[in-house]
Design an enzyme around this catalytic site. Structure first.
Site, short mmCIF file in Angstrom:
data_model
loop_
_atom_site.label_atom_id
_atom_site.label_comp_id
_atom_site.label_asym_id
_atom_site.label_seq_id
_atom_site.Cartn_x
_atom_site.Cartn_y
_atom_site.Cartn_z
N HIS A 1 2.15 8.13 33.27
CA HIS A 1 1.99 7.18 31.88
C HIS A 1 1.68 8.31 31.25
CE1 HIS A 1 0.25 5.87 27.81
NE2 HIS A 1 0.72 4.96 28.91
N ASP B 1 2.45 -2.81 27.90
CA ASP B 1 1.71 -1.91 27.11
C ASP B 1 1.23 -2.50 26.11
OD1 ASP B 1 1.35 0.39 26.48
OD2 ASP B 1 2.89 1.24 26.00
MN MN Z 1 1.09 2.41 27.54
#
Ligand code: MN
Length: 370
Positions: free
Chosen positions: A208, A330
């Site tokens: 990430h 997200d």
């Molecule tokens: Mn993210």
């Protein structure tokens, strides 16, 4: 613009600078989410009170990390931020948002920068506690949540022990690492025990983004470009470093996942392959068994988190194959409804839509299939 399916999409946000006539670039579906689709979202953020408290201390520390502005904004403001509330909430607003938008499963991961700004002892301890909390919420909602274990690369030896515990005892679904740790990258041999453990456990590492490392950050400190472009250049560079270092000849079965439509790495396939061929001819660089694009297609999958472009999705499926593209929202940084409308309305085959929405996630992260 609105097409015949009622999809609003935009690609040309050329509205006035005050935003009053800015064109909508998110997606929406007139009839709401299409019924009958299983949707597994794979880059979904949460935090814990312990980690948020520790990031609150980082917010007032003298660090020069480019992550500081983000940490200050979310964790340094007297805990009143709505975003922080949504990160800490797992079972109320989050589940309601999933229900309202037809999201079957969120694959949860401790939000960036995870524990990677803390000292090794605190980081190791906080990672373990966060993983316990993650496993507990999955136990309460096994049909709604999966989870990626957080690890503290600051102490590779202890990280390996936590990785074994997370996949064994806690039955989590893989790992999340937020790019660099103290400005060091995973191709450094000090981190190889972590990579060896992930490969041995058959568990994918979600690489990430976080803000670029200190030596890489100066030009990204202006105009607000860091939160999207800085993240992508940092994380894409991390992936390219690993490929060019020969790491995947040493660990051929190691698997990584990149968000934000692969951080753009696969757009560079031709140029990276050309670079590698040139390096090999001149005897420079590391000698590799495969081309960079071959490693990417073998050792990486990507997700659509925060990158709702049908054009980019089409290219990604053509470049990598529909088996290597996973859907993500997200949450809570991006709106769920738009991410759903984006893939519901994507001009791809129904077979590919099923792969991207859930089949690939179930395979890569060993999630239950309904
Ligand atoms: Mn993210």
């Amino acid at each position: 613009m609105t097409d015949s399916s009622g999809v609003t999409s935009g690609s040309d946000p050329d509205g006035g600078i005050d935003g009053r006539d800015r064109r909508e670039i998110t997606h929406s579906l007139a009839g709401g989410p299409r019924p009958g689709l299983r949707r597994v979202a794979t880059e979904e953020a949460f935090s814990t009170k312990d980690v948020a408290d520790e990031l609150g201390k980082v917010a007032t520390s003298p660090t020069e990390s480019l992550d500081l502005s983000l940490v200050k904004a979310i964790y340094g403001g007297g805990r009143s931020s709505a975003l922080l509330g949504r990160l800490l909430d797992l079972e109320e607003e989050r589940l309601a948002d999933m229900d309202a938008n037809g999201v079957s499963v969120q694959l949860l991961s401790l939000t960036a920068p995870g524990v990677q700004m803390f000292d090794a002892d605190s980081a190791t301890d906080l990672a373990s506690k966060a993983n316990d909390q993650l496993a507990a919420v999955i136990d309460r909602h096994p049909e709604r949540f999966g989870g990626l274990a957080t690890i503290a690369p600051q102490s590779p030896r202890r990280a390996v022990a936590e990785m074994e515990r997370a996949m064994g005892e806690l039955k989590l679904n893989g790992f999340v690492i937020n790019s660099h740790t103290n400005n060091e990258y995973l191709d450094d041999p000090k981190f190889w025990p972590i990579l060896e453990a992930a490969e041995g456990l058959g568990a994918c590492i979600y690489l990430h983004p976080r803000s670029p490392s200190d030596g890489f950050s100066a030009p990204l400190r202006h105009y607000g470009v860091n939160a999207v472009w800085g993240f992508a250049t940092e994380t894409g560079t991390h992936a390219v470093r690993m490929i060019m270092s020969g790491l995947f000849d040493r660990f051929p079965d190691l698997r990584f996942c990149l968000g934000h439509m692969g951080e753009g790495v696969h757009f560079w396939f031709w140029r990276l392959d050309f670079l590698q061929a040139s390096l090999q001819r001149s005897g420079a660089g590391v000698r590799l068994a495969l081309t960079p694009s071959e490693y990417f297609k073998r050792n990486f999958v990507i997700t659509t988190s925060g990158q709702e472009s049908h054009l980019a999705l089409d290219y990604s499926i053509k470049a990598l194959g529909a088996d290597r593209v996973l859907w993500a929202v997200d949450y809570p940084y991006q709106p769920t409804a738009s991410a759903v409308a984006f893939l519901d309305s994507a001009p791809i085959s129904e077979e590919d839509r099923e792969k991207v929405y859930h089949l690939n996630a179930e395979r890569v992260f060993r999630l239950p299939s309904a």
